[in-house]
Write a protein that holds these residues in place. Sequence first.
Motif, short mmCIF file in Angstrom:
data_model
loop_
_atom_site.label_atom_id
_atom_site.label_comp_id
_atom_site.label_asym_id
_atom_site.label_seq_id
_atom_site.Cartn_x
_atom_site.Cartn_y
_atom_site.Cartn_z
N ALA A 167 5.58 -1.31 52.31
CA ALA A 167 5.88 -0.43 50.96
C ALA A 167 7.15 -0.76 50.42
N ILE A 168 8.22 -1.56 50.89
CA ILE A 168 9.35 -1.34 50.26
C ILE A 168 9.69 -2.82 49.62
N LYS A 169 8.60 -3.67 49.49
CA LYS A 169 8.59 -4.93 48.99
C LYS A 169 8.83 -4.70 47.21
N ASN A 170 9.75 -5.55 47.00
CA ASN A 170 10.03 -5.46 45.53
C ASN A 170 11.12 -4.21 45.09
N LEU A 171 11.28 -3.47 46.07
CA LEU A 171 12.31 -2.32 45.68
C LEU A 171 13.39 -2.80 45.14
N GLY A 173 13.65 -3.06 57.29
CA GLY A 173 13.48 -1.94 56.87
C GLY A 173 14.78 -1.05 56.65
N ILE A 174 15.86 -1.65 56.28
CA ILE A 174 17.14 -0.92 56.04
C ILE A 174 17.37 -0.98 54.63
N ILE A 175 17.65 0.28 54.09
CA ILE A 175 17.80 0.16 52.48
C ILE A 175 19.19 1.00 52.66
N GLU A 176 20.09 0.18 52.00
CA GLU A 176 21.85 0.72 51.75
C GLU A 176 21.77 1.36 50.45
N ILE A 177 22.12 2.85 50.30
CA ILE A 177 22.00 3.48 49.28
C ILE A 177 23.53 4.18 48.84
#
Length: 317
Positions: free
Chosen positions: A200-204, A269-273
């Motif tokens: 689901a995080i594709k292209n985020l 599956g890791i998103i740095e914010i």
Amino acid sequence: MKIESKTIEEKQVASISHIGPVENMRDLIGELISWVMKKRLEITGPPFVVYYTSPMEVAPEKMEYDVGIPFQGKITDEGKVSVKILPQHHVLSTIHQGPYQQVGSVYGMMMEHIFKEGYEIIGVPREIYMNSPGEVPESELLTEIQFPIIPESIMKDADLSIEFFNLKQNTESYNIYKIGEVKLENSKTYLKILEPYRPAIKNLVDFSHVMVFWWADKFASDRYRTALRTKLPYATNRQSGVFATRSEYRPNPIALTTCRIIEVDEKGGIIEISGMDAFEGTPVIDLKPYSPSFDRVKEPKIPKWLSFLWPQWKGEY
């Protein structure tokens, strides 16, 4: 250097918002004083500046700050002068003696003290100018530095600020699934997305910001779900319904934070914010990309007593 916690009583202030070098501050203060005197209003305290950006982060011409001065009297906004309410609140305070150019090191010592003692910062810092270069030598200049905070004692006694109601809960319910959790490592913040949800995080990564919906699990008990009113930590003499606050106390403890996306690892599956205000291990329940077409309001309105914390619009650089 003496650092103390104290309560600031509510006061009315006149202010001018400005973007530009801090050297413009002196002229702005003079302009404000002239405006107050011309209106025959009573000045009730020294001038101050609220900084929304740091010289360590932006160029001098992009510094964003408000110049203000407390006063008494009835008057409304006029031209670039805004009338605001500085509500009763708690601050961490210290007084620096010496040239303005040396005040930077004081901020570092105060931040160290804040983290060591467990305070929570709830607003941007202020400098109060207790005298001026026209009155005393540079070595005798006095600048009070204030950080709006929530003292640790207040956070521990949070229940005392909440008004609970005897609610008959609606039996209709819905399922919410955890899709990941917040991870804090080496002063960085990550969203760790569970493996089944990683497609689901594709292209985020194509977006600059993401709206993170998270479950305030520390306040998910049946008791906290009956909290409908609370005293405001940033305006301690005021109470609001929880739907008029960003409090975690609410019938459904769903919280929302808009964060800058720094890096996305789709496979892992890791998103740095940046800019996340949740604890380690906080459940994440949804992500939505931030779109200025839908998510930014052109002319928002906030209460006058809230406007001292942040400007109407704070850009990112």
